[in-house]
Design a protein around this motif. Sequence first.
Motif: not given
Length: 310
Positions: A49, A52, A67, A81, A258, A261, A282
Amino acid sequence: MFYRVMIFFSIVFLMMFYSVYPQQYSGDTNNTSFSASLVQPNSLVFFVIGDWGRKGKYFQKDVAAAMNHCASIVKPAFIVSTGDNFYTFGVRGVNDKHWKKSFENVYNGKYISDVPWYVCLGNHDYYGKEASQIEYSKINKRWILPDYFFAVKNYTPDSAAVAMLFLNTQIMLKDFSSSQRQLTWADSILKNDYARWKLVFGHHPVYSSNPMHGDNHVLIEKLKPVLESNFVHAYFSGHDHDLQHQKPEGSITEYFISGAGSKIRPSYINENTKFAISKAGFAIVAVNKNTLQLWFVDKDAKILYSFSIK
């Protein structure tokens, strides 16, 4: 006057780009639910992800809930991340309220509250005290960021080695001498590691069809040769707020983004695009000794795209 001219030309450029690449996605969006039956036996599973940390705003809480739901089906060994962990100006220290509002109190679902995170730093993290995110690793065991860039070796349940490098592309783009040291370090590790899978993570994409940032020509020149010459299977990034799979013709490495988020942006395609969509979500990745599987999953835990590497 100068800024008005710049804004005008920016708008014209985006209009031209949109007219050339008018589609918002490429590939199949099957909207089926993620299920355990999709994951091959003996797989190491992890989530990816990016972009975010917005104190739960936009779609951040929705994606966190998706998630948690997917983790109730197949528990991830860890979460990665791809950076821009705290908007808009990073964190001011290890006691910044951002930690609770954007991380601890958002990713606290029953099935993900104990899952460790491997972390990359993004450009927005540098607007604050980025070193505090390294220091936070000593306070919260879920947060794994031992240095500005680092490597980890994992193993699948069927004993396949997975070499994982977590890069700092912000340094790579801003500081030439540090960039060279990091690239030399990455090249050395990848060249001397005979892991079944080689995966690299960073914040900035090498290739992107999103008009906000697009391809990064510095990384194409500096990072891509390191990835491709060392037979890296996949490079994961964020920065553009969507979900993408890019692969130029003749490329060895798959390039995934990706970065959806929380807040998302319009997503478009170009000649390198295998898939791109402007939806919050994600990635789920599963690897065993034979196959790497990837699914892009949206905020409703529906599969948008799937891909596999043998």
